[in-house]
Motif scaffolding. Structure first.
Motif, PDB file in Angstrom:
ATOM      1  N   ARG A  49       1.373  16.867  -2.262  1.00 41.47           N
ATOM      2  CA  ARG A  49       2.241  15.932  -1.534  1.00 41.47           C
ATOM      3  C   ARG A  49       1.461  14.718  -1.063  1.00 41.47           C
ATOM      4  O   ARG A  49       1.949  13.579  -1.146  1.00 41.47           O
ATOM      5  N   GLU A  50       0.265  14.952  -0.575  1.00 43.02           N
ATOM      6  CA  GLU A  50      -0.557  13.831  -0.116  1.00 43.02           C
ATOM      7  C   GLU A  50      -0.899  12.898  -1.270  1.00 43.02           C
ATOM      8  O   GLU A  50      -0.813  11.671  -1.144  1.00 43.02           O
ATOM      9  N   ASN A  51      -1.295  13.476  -2.414  1.00 45.32           N
ATOM     10  CA  ASN A  51      -1.624  12.641  -3.579  1.00 45.32           C
ATOM     11  C   ASN A  51      -0.393  11.902  -4.098  1.00 45.32           C
ATOM     12  O   ASN A  51      -0.484  10.728  -4.474  1.00 45.32           O
ATOM     13  N   ARG A  52       0.760  12.591  -4.111  1.00 40.29           N
ATOM     14  CA  ARG A  52       1.985  11.951  -4.583  1.00 40.29           C
ATOM     15  C   ARG A  52       2.393  10.813  -3.652  1.00 40.29           C
ATOM     16  O   ARG A  52       2.821   9.744  -4.102  1.00 40.29           O
ATOM     17  N   TRP A  53       2.282  11.029  -2.335  1.00 42.66           N
ATOM     18  CA  TRP A  53       2.620   9.980  -1.387  1.00 42.66           C
ATOM     19  C   TRP A  53       1.671   8.798  -1.500  1.00 42.66           C
ATOM     20  O   TRP A  53       2.085   7.645  -1.427  1.00 42.66           O
ATOM     21  N   ARG A  54       0.375   9.085  -1.716  1.00 39.08           N
ATOM     22  CA  ARG A  54      -0.600   8.009  -1.886  1.00 39.08           C
ATOM     23  C   ARG A  54      -0.280   7.207  -3.154  1.00 39.08           C
ATOM     24  O   ARG A  54      -0.303   5.965  -3.137  1.00 39.08           O
ATOM     25  N   MET A  55       0.046   7.898  -4.240  1.00 37.09           N
ATOM     26  CA  MET A  55       0.402   7.207  -5.476  1.00 37.09           C
ATOM     27  C   MET A  55       1.708   6.438  -5.304  1.00 37.09           C
ATOM     28  O   MET A  55       1.868   5.320  -5.813  1.00 37.09           O
ATOM     29  N   PHE A  56       2.656   7.033  -4.566  1.00 34.06           N
ATOM     30  CA  PHE A  56       3.944   6.359  -4.348  1.00 34.06           C
ATOM     31  C   PHE A  56       3.755   5.083  -3.543  1.00 34.06           C
ATOM     32  O   PHE A  56       4.364   4.054  -3.833  1.00 34.06           O
ATOM     33  N   ARG A  57       2.896   5.150  -2.518  1.00 32.94           N
ATOM     34  CA  ARG A  57       2.645   3.949  -1.723  1.00 32.94           C
ATOM     35  C   ARG A  57       1.962   2.869  -2.542  1.00 32.94           C
ATOM     36  O   ARG A  57       2.193   1.673  -2.315  1.00 32.94           O
ATOM     37  N   CYS A  58       1.151   3.245  -3.487  1.00 30.48           N
ATOM     38  CA  CYS A  58       0.490   2.243  -4.330  1.00 30.48           C
ATOM     39  C   CYS A  58       1.455   1.662  -5.358  1.00 30.48           C
ATOM     40  O   CYS A  58       1.407   0.461  -5.655  1.00 30.48           O
ATOM     41  N   ALA A  59       2.337   2.506  -5.894  1.00 26.89           N
ATOM     42  CA  ALA A  59       3.243   2.037  -6.953  1.00 26.89           C
ATOM     43  C   ALA A  59       4.549   1.482  -6.420  1.00 26.89           C
ATOM     44  O   ALA A  59       5.265   0.795  -7.151  1.00 26.89           O
ATOM     45  N   LEU A  60       4.887   1.769  -5.136  1.00 25.99           N
ATOM     46  CA  LEU A  60       6.182   1.329  -4.611  1.00 25.99           C
ATOM     47  C   LEU A  60       6.354  -0.183  -4.622  1.00 25.99           C
ATOM     48  O   LEU A  60       7.412  -0.675  -5.042  1.00 25.99           O
TER      49      LEU A  60
END
Length: 231
Positions: A49-60
């Motif tokens: 979840r942490e990695n997905r959220w970090r990736m989501f914040r970068c790609a959002l």
């Protein structure tokens, strides 16, 4: 024989108790392994979840910008298509407006021979002559009422026919532009009718209120009395 049977029974009992203890120990070990696996799985899920959220914040931001550009492009294409459709409607329903020529006031002369306008100071916001209102407005060659009419319309049938054509143009334009209509209309030439829908989803006429008139489709134009041209 009884002693021997008692001895065998005790041995069997001991064996059963040992098997039960072994099963209990195996069950305890399985519980400990399951608890460890659950803890490891929870830790892995937290990291995922942490990695997905970090990736989501970068790609959002990039994804949001991409979707915004796509939406803007779609809106521009929709506006172009709507403009083309309205232009085609203008060809099918030609609107003509007759205007009178603008009459300019004669400029007075002063004693020195120069015009009074030349001797006046020039103001940036000086009033300019406005074009007069139209004298006649026609849709498909049919006159329709307009506040600037210089000559009255003498035929009630022409008024009803012109308003019917205008109703058809309005209904098609609203459909093309996606604009809501407060009332619904049915184009039938000079016998066109309008009504108030029962709801936003129901185009049928609304039900009559208690003590009121029967609800239904009403004539778009009904003259108070027939004009001389309709005799």
């Amino acid at each position: 024989n009884a002693v021997e049977d008692l001895r065998r029974a005790r041995a069997e009992n001991a064996r059963i108790e040992s098997a039960i203890r072994d099963e209990r120990d195996g069950l305890a070990r399985a519980r400990e392994a399951l608890t460890a696996r659950a803890a490891a799985l929870a830790t892995a899920q937290g990291k995922a979840r942490e990695n997905r959220w970090r990736m989501f914040r970068c790609a959002l931001p990039d994804e949001s910008r991409l979707q915004t550009l796509r939406l803007k492009h779609a809106r521009e294409q929709l506006a172009v298509e709507r403009a083309r459709a309205v232009e085609r409607l203008r060809i099918v329903f030609p609107i003509a407006v007759e205007r009178v020529s603008v009459e300019r006031d004669k400029v007075g002369k002063d004693e020195s021979g120069g015009s009074m306008a030349e001797n006046r100071p020039a103001f940036a916001n000086a009033a300019r002559p406005r074009p007069p209102p139209p004298t006649a407005v026609t849709v498909c060659g049919l006159r329709i009422p307009d506040p600037g009419d210089a000559s009255p319309i003498t035929s009630a049938r022409e008024i009803s026919a012109g308003l019917g054509v205008t109703l058809a143009l309005l209904t098609l334009s609203a459909s093309v532009l996606g604009a809501p209509l407060l009332h619904r209309g049915e184009f039938r030439g000079s016998e066109s009718r309008v009504w108030t829908p029962g709801s936003f989803w129901d185009d049928e006429p609304e039900a009559a209120k208690p003590g009121g008139r029967t609800a239904g489709k009403l004539r778009l134009y009904l003259p108070e009395k027939y004009l001389p041209g309709d005799a």
